[in-house]
Design a protein around this motif. Sequence first.
Motif, PDB file in Angstrom:
ATOM      1  N   TYR A   1       2.926 -16.897   7.564  1.00  0.00           N
ATOM      2  CA  TYR A   1       3.524 -15.684   8.138  1.00  0.00           C
ATOM      3  C   TYR A   1       5.025 -15.636   7.864  1.00  0.00           C
ATOM      4  N   ILE A   2       5.701 -16.746   8.085  1.00  0.00           N
ATOM      5  CA  ILE A   2       7.166 -16.782   7.956  1.00  0.00           C
ATOM      6  C   ILE A   2       7.618 -16.706   6.506  1.00  0.00           C
ATOM      7  N   THR A   3       6.969 -17.484   5.636  1.00  0.00           N
ATOM      8  CA  THR A   3       7.455 -17.611   4.257  1.00  0.00           C
ATOM      9  C   THR A   3       6.824 -16.634   3.278  1.00  0.00           C
ATOM     10  N   ARG A   4       5.671 -16.091   3.622  1.00  0.00           N
ATOM     11  CA  ARG A   4       5.001 -15.180   2.696  1.00  0.00           C
ATOM     12  C   ARG A   4       4.946 -13.745   3.220  1.00  0.00           C
ATOM     13  N   TYR A   5       4.400 -13.586   4.411  1.00  0.00           N
ATOM     14  CA  TYR A   5       4.199 -12.232   4.927  1.00  0.00           C
ATOM     15  C   TYR A   5       5.523 -11.552   5.263  1.00  0.00           C
TER      16      TYR A   5
END
Length: 472
Positions: A410-414
């Motif tokens: 969630y943090i690094t991709r989304y």
Amino acid sequence: MDTIFSILQDISKEENVNIYVTGKYLRDFLLGKKVKDMELLVSNKTFSIAKKFADKIDMQIIEGNNSLGYRVIDIDRDLRIDFYSIEEDNINIYLQKRGITIDSMAVDICNFQDELKGNIIDPTGGLKDIENSIIRIWDEDVIYDNPLLIIKSVALMSELNFDMDRDTITVIKKNKSLVSNIQCKELGEEFFKVLRRRKTYHYFSFMNDELEILEEIFPEIKKMKEVGECDYHVVDAFRHSLYVLKLTEDVIYYDGYFEDHIRKSYENHAEENFEGDHTRIELMKLAAFFHDVGKPSARKIDSTGRVRFKGHEITGAEMVKDISKRFGLSIKARDILYRIVAKHMLPLVSYKSNDVSARFLYKMFQECKDETLDVLLIALADIIGTRKLLNPDEEMGKFKIHVEYIANNYITRYKEIEDLSDVINGKDIIQEFDLPDGVLVSDLIEEVRKAIFMGKIGMNKNSILKYLQNIL
């Protein structure tokens, strides 16, 4: 503040009017804490005194909550000074009516000097209670006139880390039904102060076990105490929810629990202001406590005699929405609480099905939106709270890793693809393609966002335009 005190002292002498410092400012000053807001009691000519002070210090004056009060504010310095009328001969009676002893002291502005303690007007023994770190309501009758003191006393406990006087506990317990006389908005304001502090779990337990007022504040929990025990839960839904609240706080306030970048994301997320002085951490805690509030109404017994709570998260979300409305929370706050409770089972679904595919995660992030980190945290506390009571020695590292993996995605991709405006925007797409009727640019950008997350295309303009050309 020296300038403010000097001006007030001059006005007091010039107008021959007593001005007293009272309330939170005096209490916190005695405790060695810094505070900006000040409450003043004025023996005469209240508006004139407030206006004269505002003019001298170039601040704005507004009418307070009643005809006797006026507030002088400085928006730039985030400073508020309240002026209230009090007859000089009755200041002791006025202070006694405040109820809580440590808030029932005053000192003449002209005596606010080094020998402060010797000049304090203290009709209820507040100074001694400060020294002993005690919250005390000095007389039972004041609760009848002002039931808000019941929850305010708990809020002060949580703010100052004080204990409560045993006689006060007895008095509150005896008069717990008076909680229903408190306006919901006022009750909510004080209650959220408890959510704001550390050890919220402790104060919830105290309000339930010692004061017996938690059911008066939230009638919904009565039924939570009657259901919940099943093959997976050894305690009722209420005790489980209290434990989940404790675990949620343990994770939030434990520096080394998550990897650094996840921990920092949670810290920033928890500190987000959403409504006045409220922060997201208050909603996270409230959602943790109410994540299973829907279980009583969702309880069913299947053909094998097994108790099930299918759909309790949706039922609970609706109940939390009603609770939010009751306490006058904003629509945004209601939506946040609703989404956390409604989606708190998704991480467990992912874990049980061993599905951390890009397709599942993207769908989950779309459904949870900005509450993804909240949902993950409550889900983590929920499963640990369930399993640890069943088997205290069980290792919960696998589920923690599972949650961390989802949080990392969630943090690094989304989050990286939430805003694609630096790469491509609607104007670029319109200029490049002659769009068919019914095709919305927002839908195309969503398709692009999804394709990037799935790894089908890179996050650059050429790849995006080529992808769109193929699907149009």
